[in-house]
Design a protein around this motif. Structure first.
Motif, PDB file in Angstrom:
ATOM      1  N   SER A   1       0.817  -1.227   0.000  1.00  0.00           N
ATOM      2  CA  SER A   1       0.000   0.000   0.000  1.00  0.00           C
ATOM      3  C   SER A   1       0.844   1.268   0.000  1.00  0.00           C
ATOM      4  N   TYR A   2       2.158   1.141   0.066  1.00  0.00           N
ATOM      5  CA  TYR A   2       3.009   2.328   0.030  1.00  0.00           C
ATOM      6  C   TYR A   2       2.987   2.964  -1.351  1.00  0.00           C
ATOM      7  N   ARG A   3       3.384   4.224  -1.422  1.00  0.00           N
ATOM      8  CA  ARG A   3       3.224   4.985  -2.661  1.00  0.00           C
ATOM      9  C   ARG A   3       4.376   4.800  -3.619  1.00  0.00           C
ATOM     10  N   THR A   4       5.621   5.000  -3.168  1.00  0.00           N
ATOM     11  CA  THR A   4       6.752   4.919  -4.081  1.00  0.00           C
ATOM     12  C   THR A   4       7.232   3.485  -4.239  1.00  0.00           C
ATOM     13  N   LEU A   5       7.895   3.203  -5.349  1.00  0.00           N
ATOM     14  CA  LEU A   5       8.406   1.870  -5.593  1.00  0.00           C
ATOM     15  C   LEU A   5       9.434   1.478  -4.542  1.00  0.00           C
ATOM     16  N   LEU A   6      10.301   2.396  -4.139  1.00  0.00           N
ATOM     17  CA  LEU A   6      11.307   2.091  -3.132  1.00  0.00           C
ATOM     18  C   LEU A   6      10.644   1.706  -1.818  1.00  0.00           C
ATOM     19  N   ASP A   7       9.622   2.464  -1.409  1.00  0.00           N
ATOM     20  CA  ASP A   7       8.934   2.147  -0.162  1.00  0.00           C
ATOM     21  C   ASP A   7       8.201   0.810  -0.264  1.00  0.00           C
ATOM     22  N   LYS A   8       7.644   0.517  -1.428  1.00  0.00           N
ATOM     23  CA  LYS A   8       6.986  -0.780  -1.633  1.00  0.00           C
ATOM     24  C   LYS A   8       7.998  -1.909  -1.483  1.00  0.00           C
ATOM     25  N   PHE A   9       9.178  -1.708  -2.049  1.00  0.00           N
ATOM     26  CA  PHE A   9      10.215  -2.729  -1.997  1.00  0.00           C
ATOM     27  C   PHE A   9      10.686  -2.945  -0.562  1.00  0.00           C
ATOM     28  N   ILE A  10      10.919  -1.866   0.160  1.00  0.00           N
ATOM     29  CA  ILE A  10      11.335  -1.978   1.558  1.00  0.00           C
ATOM     30  C   ILE A  10      10.247  -2.649   2.385  1.00  0.00           C
TER      31      ILE A  10
END
Length: 486
Positions: free
Chosen positions: A154-163
């Motif tokens: 549900s995170y917005r940026t791809l980096l945050d999704k990956f983390i």
């Protein structure tokens, strides 16, 4: 068909090797060369995915890098200045093309390719939950779990999704990920599996081992730290993120003993030098009266040199290996099968006949290898055959990306050292101690409170949760109880 190498069927199988190039000319060709250098980490299959700034291109194949990626037409079909590759020996998932990496998916954010070295120890539990929520899996690989976690975050940026995805998995992983935004290289918080960064001109390169840099002419920059994510953007900027906070690293100790090539640098230590130091410590702890020190080729060579130098016993090649025999050979019967063993390795009879020898090997797994070697030496006329092993007894299975036999099949789990000696028919058998192994690696001894390495295969001290294994154990207990009730 069976393997012609009598010593390959009783080794711990290395997990995988990964290699990535960001912002480099003919990136896929460089990746292919890098994978050649990492072939020892996986001989089952290989794959390369490239990105040309608009589209992703993938070629995956069963077998070795040579023969699959040494043709011009294959490399031309993988255009772009960024590419990542993978050599595989399966530890989870079936042996089939659908499990060959890099795995690729089209996400809402664009293309996403991932190459993974290691093993996710809660993959089955996470997979079941993802399927319950509607995910559709295309492979049986644990790596695909990460793709689905990224896609459903549900995170917005791809980096945050990956983390967010990485924070939901357990176990060991070194990853190279390609996206439309750039390349990400990361290592699990304990740094169990290795990952290093190099530079070739303006290109940034990531690999499982530094030897891959030597082959492509790149300069070694540094290791990726445990828990670190390094991002290389399409315009060449490099950013480092540490989303897991400070952790106590536990890199795999067996990388130094066997897995890595001896010409690699692991955590700023020469693998070759460490293996010689292990051999020297083995000689101090377990001396023997012998005429020659003989390595079991090829992995036992550096430790044997160290043992010989420390003990003063001459180093000799008592087992000669042929490098010109293919991987498999049709064996029509037991007699020919027995003869086929000598296609790959043969005793140097003129050297060892009538002599007392000490054989140096890196490990004993099932014990079948050591039994064959001792028998080979006896048949060649050796007066005494002593074995010295450059690692402690392997008593426990690995769940971090190494294909270890079930614990019940490990010889050191079933027998003590005396029983193992009887099993392989050696005149004596000794292993380096766990403290001696740490000493050879530059540590005073193994600290039971905070050990510096993952040594679970020797000690049973697993540094992470083993969710899938624990769940399986509970399931087995219930099944056994049900059988008793019935």
């Amino acid at each position: 068909m069976i393997t012609t190498n009598p010593f390959d069927d009783d080794k711990l199988r290395e997990e995988c090797g990964i290699f990535g190039v960001s912002n480099g000319e003919t990136a896929s060709a460089i990746v292919a060369l890098g994978l050649h250098a990492l072939q020892h980490r996986g001989q089952e299959a290989a794959g390369i995915t490239s990105w040309d700034g608009q589209d992703f291109h993938t070629h995956r194949a069963m077998g070795h890098v040579a023969g699959n990626f040494d043709r011009d037409e294959v490399i031309r079909a993988l255009p772009g200045m960024s590419a990542c590759g993978h050599v595989r020996y399966s530890t989870t998932g079936e042996t089939s093309l659908r499990n060959v990496q890099p795995l690729y998916a089209e996400l809402n954010s664009g293309g996403f390719a991932i190459a993974h070295n290691g093993n996710i120890s809660n993959a089955m539990k996470v997979r079941r939950e993802l399927i319950r929520r509607g995910s559709i899996f295309q492979s049986t690989s644990d790596t695909e779990v990460i793709i689905h976690l990224v896609a459903t975050s549900s995170y917005r940026t791809l980096l945050d999704k990956f983390i967010d995805a990485l924070k939901q998995v357990e176990g060991a992983y070194s990853l190279i990920v390609m996206t439309t935004e750039g390349m990400i290289a990361c290592r699990d918080p304990l740094g169990i599996r290795p990952l290093v960064m190099g530079k070739l001109g303006e290109a940034i390169i990531f690999a499982s081992e530094t030897v891959a840099f030597d082959v492509v002419g790149a300069d070694y920059v540094r290791s990726i730290d445990p828990g670190e994510l390094v991002i290389v953007t399409n315009d060449g900027q490099i950013r480092s993120h540490r989303p897991f906070g400070e952790t106590h690293a536990r890199p795999c100790i067996f990388e130094h003993v066997y897995f890595s090539r001896p010409d690699s640098i692991i955590d700023n230590s020469s693998v070759y030098s460490v293996r010689k130091a292990i051999g020297a410590q083995l000689a101090i702890e377990n001396p023997v009266d012998a005429d020659y020190v003989i390595p079991v080729p090829d992995s036992g060579v550096p430790a044997a040199i160290g043992y010989a130098q420390q003990s003063g016993i001459p180093f000799e090649l008592g087992i000669i290996r042929s490098h010109y025999i293919g991987r498999t050979f049709i064996q029509p019967g037991d007699k020919v099968r027995h003869l086929g063993v000598k296609l790959k390795h043969n005793a140097n009879r003129a050297l060892i006949e009538g002599k007392k020898i000490v054989l140096i090997d890196d490990s004993i797994v099932r014990g079948t290898t050591s039994l064959k070697i001792v028998q080979m030496m006896r048949e060649a006329g050796a007066a005494e055959v002593h074995m010295r092993i450059a690692s402690p007894p392997t008593k426990h299975s690995c769940f971090y990306g190494v294909d270890t036999p079930e614990r019940t099949k490990l010889l050191a789990h079933k027998l003590d050292v005396g029983g193992m000696q009887d099993f392989i028919h050696a005149d004596s058998l000794s292993f380096i101690s766990i403290d001696g192994l740490y000493k050879a690696l530059g540590e005073a001894k193994r600290a039971d409170i905070r050990p510096q390495y993952c040594d679970a295969c020797f000690t049973g001290d697993y540094p992470t949760k083993l969710t899938d294994q624990d769940d399986a154990a509970v399931t087995n207990q219930f099944e056994l109880l049900a059988e008793r009730v019935v």
